[in-house]
Design an enzyme around this catalytic site. Structure first.
Site, mmCIF file in Angstrom:
data_model
loop_
_atom_site.group_PDB
_atom_site.id
_atom_site.type_symbol
_atom_site.label_atom_id
_atom_site.label_comp_id
_atom_site.label_asym_id
_atom_site.label_seq_id
_atom_site.Cartn_x
_atom_site.Cartn_y
_atom_site.Cartn_z
ATOM 1 N NE ARG A 67 0.224 -19.575 -2.197
ATOM 2 C CZ ARG A 67 0.750 -20.439 -3.044
ATOM 3 N NH1 ARG A 67 2.068 -20.566 -3.175
ATOM 4 N NH2 ARG A 67 -0.033 -21.172 -3.812
ATOM 5 C CG HIS A 182 8.155 -29.025 -7.911
ATOM 6 N ND1 HIS A 182 6.872 -28.572 -7.685
ATOM 7 C CD2 HIS A 182 8.335 -28.971 -9.251
ATOM 8 C CE1 HIS A 182 6.304 -28.280 -8.838
ATOM 9 N NE2 HIS A 182 7.164 -28.501 -9.814
ATOM 10 C CG ASP A 309 1.089 -28.858 -3.280
ATOM 11 O OD1 ASP A 309 1.594 -27.812 -2.817
ATOM 12 O OD2 ASP A 309 1.207 -29.187 -4.485
ATOM 13 C CG HIS A 313 -3.294 -19.434 -6.140
ATOM 14 N ND1 HIS A 313 -2.094 -18.752 -6.151
ATOM 15 C CD2 HIS A 313 -2.982 -20.732 -6.391
ATOM 16 C CE1 HIS A 313 -1.107 -19.589 -6.411
ATOM 17 N NE2 HIS A 313 -1.607 -20.802 -6.556
HETATM 18 ZN ZN LIG Z 1 5.525 -28.624 -5.855
#
Ligand SMILES: [Zn+2]
Length: 428
Positions: A67, A182, A309, A313
């Site tokens: 992030r 992805h 993954d 958040h």
């Molecule tokens: Zn992804």
């Protein structure tokens, strides 16, 4: 500086058991591994007594979101690195869907410099396939590779245009660097957040069909065949994707793939209801049949490695209600205990099988010099207490975020010391 890790249990692939060993670290490398019955002179070296604990090559996570830059309220490179170290990870590969997107050499450099300054775990940046991950124009692959990008991906979104993906693969092939995908066809997803299955039907939700993922896998393995690139599939979650990757591998297409702990352990039928957005991730939790298929895919080598993954958040973002909350869950600090408890403690997998999927297999696929517990390798090590059972307490996470559906789960297999290049970067 020299370090001895004495009396640790090291997995031996040949015997299928752990064996007591003493391990000496010197100048950041594994200097020697000696039998646990041998008497050793540790001299003035620092000593860690790992009696009764597992000593493994450090875990490698090839799919994480730090992030940073841009979303530092969720996580930053330093907190993400600390969280990774606490989870036993020594090398992590971070995704480029930051703000700005990692699509310029200076952003790659920013990530590498900040990670080096933190000096915690090894951070390997991916760069975006397309500028700003908008799917319109390829980034400067050569310059990004030169700056230190280890692969190209628009993770967070699928590359919708087949010609764009083909051009990306051809360019990546010419530079001998992988394309990481992805897989998600936007036209099949529109507005849905849960998988098509018992949960979506029960709650009258529009579901995300399995084809939305598998259709890109099918397209991309054909493009990989045409271009000869190393193509790596992110977070495989469906039976159909497993089937397509298995077929592609069987005909010699250079495809590899990863799977996440939550897709191996949870199905849509485990989602407790519509109140908790910590069950919302992308890809979504699929049906029990898909869970079985990804487990079988990992077991037969169709899927190569396990990744978290890790997708932090803030509580505020996850508290907006399930429709508005962003997708994703944190993963570093629960990954190994979850997998150890669910698959090794239950006798489904050997300890060696799990360790390989988190160490030597990602190292092999991405040609990393770490990931093996052998003399001369970098001393990237994880010491794990396999016996101590405790509850997952998200309040204790070192990540800035604690969005997990696993709070309160009773697990065994907690990392207690993490070492990178011979330096202790985390200890309980
Ligand atoms: Zn992804």
């Amino acid at each position: 500086m020299s370090l001895w890790i004495i009396n640790g249990n090291v997995w031996n692939e040949e015997t299928g058991r752990t064996e007591k060993k003493h391990l000496r670290v010197n100048e950041g490398k594994i200097a020697e591994l000696v039998d646990g019955s041998a008497s050793i002179d540790t001299g003035s070296a620092e000593v860690i007594n790992a009696d009764g604990k597992l000593v493994s090559a450090g875990f490698i996570d090839m799919h994480v979101h730090l992030r940073d830059p841009g979303f530092e309220h969720k996580e930053d490179i330093i907190t993400g690195s600390r969280s990774a170290a606490k989870g036993g990870f020594t090398t992590i590969a971070c995704m480029p869907n930051t703000r700005p997107v990692i699509d310029k050499p200076e952003t790659v450099k920013y990530v590498l410099d900040k990670a080096a300054e933190a000096g915690i775990v090894k951070v390997l940046p991916y760069a975006a396939i397309t500028k700003n991950e908008l799917g319109r124009e390829l980034t400067d692959f050569a310059a990004l590779k030169e700056a230190g990008a280890i692969g190209f991906t628009d993770d967070g979104v699928g590359v919708q245009n087949a010609q764009m993906m083909k051009n990306a693969m051809a360019l990546a092939k010419s530079l001998d660097i992988p394309v990481i995908a992805h897989c998600e066809d936007d036209t099949l997803v529109e507005g849905a957040w849960a998988s098509e299955g018992a949960f979506s039907r029960k709650h009258g939700l529009k579901g995300i069909p399995n084809e939305s993922e598998a259709i890109h896998v099918g397209r991309d393995v054909l493009l990989a065949e045409a271009t000869g690139v190393h193509y790596h599939v992110c977070h495989v979650s469906t039976e159909q994707s497993v089937r397509l990757i298995r077929l592609a591998k069987s005909v010699g297409i250079k495809v590899t793939a990863e799977v996440c702990p939550h897709h191996l352990i949870l199905s849509d039928e485990d989602i407790p209801g519509l109140d908790d957005a910590n069950w919302k991730m992308n890809p979504p939790l699929r049906t029990p049949r898909d869970v079985q298929a990804v487990i079988e895919g990992l077991e037969d080598g169709t899927l190569d490695m396990i990744v978290t993954d890790h997708a932090p958040h803030s509580a505020e973002e996850k508290g907006r209600g399930v429709d508005l909350a962003p997708f994703g869950i944190v993963g570093f600090e629960t990954a190994f205990p979850l997998l150890y408890t669910k698959f090794v403690e239950t006798g489904k997998w050997t300890l060696g099988f799990l360790l390989q999927r988190m160490t030597s297999d990602p190292a092999r696929v991405f040609r990393l010099e770490t990931g093996n517990l052998v003399q001369g390798a970098p001393a990237d090590l994880t010491i794990v207490d396999l016996d101590n059972e405790r509850e997952v307490d998200p309040a204790t996470f070192l990540s800035k975020s604690n969005n997990t559906p696993f709070g309160g789960w009773k697990l065994k297999g907690w990392p207690v010391v993490t070492i990178v290049d011979g330096k202790i970067v985390w200890t309980e």
